[in-house]
Design an enzyme around this catalytic site. Structure first.
Site, mmCIF file in Angstrom:
data_model
loop_
_atom_site.group_PDB
_atom_site.id
_atom_site.type_symbol
_atom_site.label_atom_id
_atom_site.label_comp_id
_atom_site.label_asym_id
_atom_site.label_seq_id
_atom_site.Cartn_x
_atom_site.Cartn_y
_atom_site.Cartn_z
ATOM 1 N N ASP A 47 48.709 34.615 39.391
ATOM 2 C CA ASP A 47 48.683 34.408 37.943
ATOM 3 C C ASP A 47 48.440 32.935 37.594
ATOM 4 O O ASP A 47 49.183 32.335 36.802
ATOM 5 C CB ASP A 47 49.996 34.872 37.299
ATOM 6 C CG ASP A 47 50.444 36.221 37.807
ATOM 7 O OD1 ASP A 47 49.586 37.107 37.937
ATOM 8 O OD2 ASP A 47 51.641 36.377 38.096
ATOM 9 N N ASN A 186 51.661 51.412 30.309
ATOM 10 C CA ASN A 186 52.594 50.410 30.819
ATOM 11 C C ASN A 186 52.578 49.160 29.957
ATOM 12 O O ASN A 186 53.616 48.550 29.719
ATOM 13 C CB ASN A 186 52.254 50.060 32.265
ATOM 14 C CG ASN A 186 52.385 51.255 33.181
ATOM 15 O OD1 ASN A 186 51.422 51.972 33.398
ATOM 16 N ND2 ASN A 186 53.578 51.479 33.702
ATOM 17 N N GLU A 224 46.856 43.558 30.575
ATOM 18 C CA GLU A 224 47.797 42.450 30.615
ATOM 19 C C GLU A 224 47.022 41.157 30.868
ATOM 20 O O GLU A 224 45.799 41.135 30.989
ATOM 21 C CB GLU A 224 48.841 42.667 31.706
ATOM 22 C CG GLU A 224 48.270 42.711 33.112
ATOM 23 C CD GLU A 224 49.318 43.009 34.176
ATOM 24 O OE1 GLU A 224 50.423 43.443 33.827
ATOM 25 O OE2 GLU A 224 49.020 42.799 35.374
ATOM 26 N N ARG A 322 48.851 36.849 47.256
ATOM 27 C CA ARG A 322 47.811 36.553 46.273
ATOM 28 C C ARG A 322 47.548 35.051 46.278
ATOM 29 O O ARG A 322 48.471 34.257 46.394
ATOM 30 C CB ARG A 322 48.246 37.046 44.892
ATOM 31 C CG ARG A 322 48.271 38.571 44.800
ATOM 32 C CD ARG A 322 48.789 39.064 43.476
ATOM 33 N NE ARG A 322 50.212 38.778 43.326
ATOM 34 C CZ ARG A 322 50.921 39.136 42.257
ATOM 35 N NH1 ARG A 322 50.335 39.752 41.255
ATOM 36 N NH2 ARG A 322 52.206 38.846 42.186
ATOM 37 N N HIS A 363 17.073 36.574 46.291
ATOM 38 C CA HIS A 363 16.546 37.498 47.295
ATOM 39 C C HIS A 363 16.371 38.876 46.671
ATOM 40 O O HIS A 363 17.150 39.293 45.805
ATOM 41 C CB HIS A 363 17.447 37.558 48.535
ATOM 42 C CG HIS A 363 18.850 38.028 48.275
ATOM 43 N ND1 HIS A 363 19.189 39.348 48.161
ATOM 44 C CD2 HIS A 363 20.010 37.330 48.109
ATOM 45 C CE1 HIS A 363 20.482 39.465 47.954
ATOM 46 N NE2 HIS A 363 21.011 38.249 47.907
ATOM 47 N N PHE A 366 15.433 41.466 50.568
ATOM 48 C CA PHE A 366 15.612 40.475 51.627
ATOM 49 C C PHE A 366 14.487 39.461 51.720
ATOM 50 O O PHE A 366 14.470 38.636 52.624
ATOM 51 C CB PHE A 366 15.874 41.145 52.978
ATOM 52 C CG PHE A 366 17.113 41.985 52.955
ATOM 53 C CD1 PHE A 366 18.365 41.395 52.996
ATOM 54 C CD2 PHE A 366 17.048 43.358 52.837
ATOM 55 C CE1 PHE A 366 19.523 42.151 52.943
ATOM 56 C CE2 PHE A 366 18.200 44.129 52.783
ATOM 57 C CZ PHE A 366 19.444 43.526 52.835
ATOM 58 N N ASP A 379 22.635 37.590 43.590
ATOM 59 C CA ASP A 379 21.359 37.538 44.317
ATOM 60 C C ASP A 379 20.777 36.137 44.336
ATOM 61 O O ASP A 379 19.918 35.826 45.166
ATOM 62 C CB ASP A 379 20.331 38.483 43.679
ATOM 63 C CG ASP A 379 20.600 39.944 43.994
ATOM 64 O OD1 ASP A 379 21.481 40.225 44.821
ATOM 65 O OD2 ASP A 379 19.913 40.808 43.407
#
Length: 480
Positions: A47, A186, A224, A322, A363, A366, A379
Site C-alpha cells: 500500500d 466488502n 478500495e 508485497r 516488435h 517478432f 510492445d
C-alpha cells in the site's frame, strides 16, 4: 489497504491471472524524457504512498507486514528511497482503538502541516477497522512529534479504510473505501468534501464505485485504495479490486475536471482493469497505488505493490511479501493514462522514438519496426541492460517477452529469445553512442559489424551504415 472484511467469514479465494488492460492507442503527443528506476523499490512494504514535497524530498510510507506501526523515509530521489533510513513515527496502542491492523498510511502536506491518514482496528476487535489521522507541524516529519487527531467520522459506523485526499478547482475532497449497510459488498469507494479540518468531512457523501464486474469480484467484492491524478482536463481515480492475491488489479474512473466530483454521473468507469497480473513479467496482484512525479517533474510515476509469485500459502493477509514498485505512467494521445503492464523486476524500461518522427521502435510478429500506432504499450518498451556479449556494451530486452532481445539477422532487426549461443549474443549486443544527429539521443552500433547502426527504414528497423546526414538521422533515437 489491501484487505478483506471479516477474514473469519472469508469465501475461498480463486487465484487467477487477470487479462491485460484493454487495448488502447499509445501516446505520441505527450512524451517525456526517459526515467529509469530499479524494482522493487522496497521489499515487505504494501500500500505504498510517495509524496514529493517542495523541500526537494520524496516522502514514502507504506504498510509494514506486522501491521503494528507507521513508518516513514525520505530521499531526494525516488531510487534513494530504497536505501533511505526508515523511521517509526507512530506505534499501535496497547489497548482500545488504533490497537491492531495498522494499514495503508498516506502522508499529505495541508495548510503548512503534515498529515498521515491510516486505518486501524481495535486491540479487542481487530476487524473493527476505521480511519484515523495524525498531525505534525514539524518541517521534517521524520523527526517531529505527531498528534493523534482521532477518527474520521462518516455516515456509517462500519468497516472503512484507505482515506486519501486531493484538491480540485480549489476544493479539497476525501476519498475512501467503506462497507455500506444494505449493499452486499466488502467495500465501495466514496467521496465527500473535507470539512474545517483535514480530519473531518462535510456535506453529502457520494458513492463512486460498487464492485459488480467479474474482475472486481474475484474472491471478494472489493473496491478500495482510491487515488486521484489530474491531467489533460480530466480527473482520473484509480481503485483496487478483488482479493489481495493474484486477482488484485486496478480499475479506473474518469470525470471532466470542470465537473462536480460529488456528482456520480460525472464519472465513467472503465469496463476492464487498467493494470493487472502478468505471467510473462512474473508480477502478480498489482494494486493499491499512488502517483508521484519524476525528479525533473516531467514524468508521472505509478507507485504500487505486488508480489513476484502467484500462489500463496494460506491467507494473503498473512503473506508479508508485497513489494513497493515504481514505473513510468504514459499518456495516450487522447489524454488518458496508459498503465501498460507491471514491468519485470530490475531496471525499468524505456521507449525509443525515431529521430524527427512521432514513431517508436516496437516488435510485431517478432520483427522490429518503427510505428506511431503501437496498440500495446509493452510492445514498444525495452530494458537497456549490459551487453550479452560484453558488459561495456548494451543489449535491449523486450518488456513483455523477458529473455527476448533486439538482435540483427540478415541486416534486419528482430526480437528473439536468447539461445545462449555466441552468435546470438554478439548479434544482440550494441555499442551505445550519443545520437549521431542529436547528441541528446542515442545511436546503437553493432558490436560484431562495426560501422553498422540500427536505423529506421520506415517501417522496418535495419542495420546499415550511417555515413551521410539522412543516415545519421535514421540512426538516432530519443529515449522516452
Amino acid at each position: 489497504m489491501s484487505v478483506r472484511l471479516f477474514r473469519r467469514a472469508a469465501v475461498p479465494i480463486v487465484v487467477a491471472v487477470l487479462a491485460a488492460a484493454a487495448v488502447v492507442a499509445v501516446p505520441t503527443a505527450q512524451a517525456a524524457p526517459a526515467v529509469r528506476y530499479t524494482n522493487p523499490l522496497a521489499n515487505n512494504r504494501a500500500d505504498p504512498h510517495i509524496f514529493k514535497h517542495t523541500d526537494g524530498y520524496y516522502y514514502f510510507t507504506a504498510t509494514a507486514p506486522e501491521y503494528d506501526r507507521i513508518v516513514l523515509r525520505r530521499a531526494t530521489t525516488l531510487q534513494g528511497l530504497a536505501s533511505a533510513a526508515e523511521t517509526v513515527i507512530w506505534r499501535k496502542h496497547a489497548s482500545g482503538e488504533m490497537g491492531a491492523h495498522i494499514w495503508a498510511p498516506e502522508i499529505h502536506f495541508i495548510n503548512g502541516k503534515w498529515y498521515v491518514y491510516f486505518a486501524a482496528g481495535r486491540a479487542d476487535d481487530v476487524w473493527r477497522i476505521r480511519m484515523y489521522v495524525l498531525e505534525s507541524s514539524s518541517a521534517n516529519p521524520l523527526t517531529g512529534s505527531w498528534t493523534e487527531r482521532g477518527r474520521i467520522t462518516t455516515p456509517w459506523d462500519t468497516f472503512s479504510l484507505d482515506a486519501s485526499t486531493f484538491v480540485a478547482n480549489g476544493v479539497r475532497y476525501l476519498v475512501w473505501a467503506q462497507q455500506e449497510p444494505g449493499i452486499s459488498t466488502n467495500s465501495n469507494v466514496y467521496i465527500a468534501r473535507m470539512g474545517a479540518t483535514p480530519w473531518t468531512i462535510t456535506g453529502a457523501v457520494t458513492r463512486l464505485v460498487v464492485p459488480t464486474l467479474a474482475w472486481e469480484t474475484r474472491g471478494y467484492k472489493v473496491a478500495e485504495g482510491p487515488a486521484v491524478i489530474q491531467r489533460n482536463g480530466r480527473l482520473f481515480l484509480t481503485y483496487s479490486a478483488s482479493a489481495t492475491d493474484a486477482n488484485y488489479c486496478l480499475g479506473l474512473l474518469t470525470a471532466p475536471a470542470s465537473a462536480d466530483p460529488l456528482d456520480p454521473a460525472a464519472w465513467t468507469k472503465s469496463p476492464n482493469p487498467v493494470f493487472a497480473s502478468n505471467t510473462a513479467t512474473g508480477q502478480y496482484g498489482p494494486g493499491h497505488n499512488s502517483f508521484t512525479v519524476s525528479e525533473d517533474g516531467q514524468s508521472d510515476i505509478l507507485v504500487y505493490h505486488d508480489r513476484n509469485y502467484r500462489d500463496i500459502s494460506g491467507d494473503p493477509l498473512d503473506d508479508p511479501n508485497r513489494r513497493t514498485r515504481v514505473q513510468k505512467l504514459y499518456w495516450n494521445a487522447d489524454g488518458t493514462p496508459n498503465f501498460g503492464i507491471p514491468v519485470p523486476d530490475g531496471v525499468t524500461p524505456v521507449r525509443l522514438k525515431a529521430h524527427g518522427t512521432e514513431s517508436f521502435v516496437r516488435h510485431y510478429d517478432f520483427q522490429a519496426r518503427v510505428e506511431a500506432d503501437v496498440r500495446l504499450l509493452a510492445d514498444s518498451q525495452f530494458r537497456i541492460v549490459p551487453g550479452l556479449s560484453g558488459a561495456a556494451a548494451v543489449s535491449l530486452e523486450s518488456t513483455n517477452y523477458p529473455g527476448y532481445y533486439l538482435r540483427h539477422r540478415d541486416h534486419q532487426l528482430w526480437v528473439e529469445r536468447d539461445d545462449g549461443t555466441a552468435t546470438f549474443r554478439a548479434d544482440a549486443t550494441f555499442t551505445r553512442h550519443a545520437g549521431l544527429a542529436d547528441s541528446a539521443g542515442i545511436s546503437l552500433e553493432s558490436q560484431n559489424l562495426p560501422g553498422y547502426y540500427v536505423r529506421n527504414d520506415n517501417p522496418r528497423l535495419v542495420l546499415r551504415t550511417a555515413s551521410d546526414a539522412p543516415g545519421r538521422a535514421a540512426a538516432t533515437f530519443t529515449l522516452e
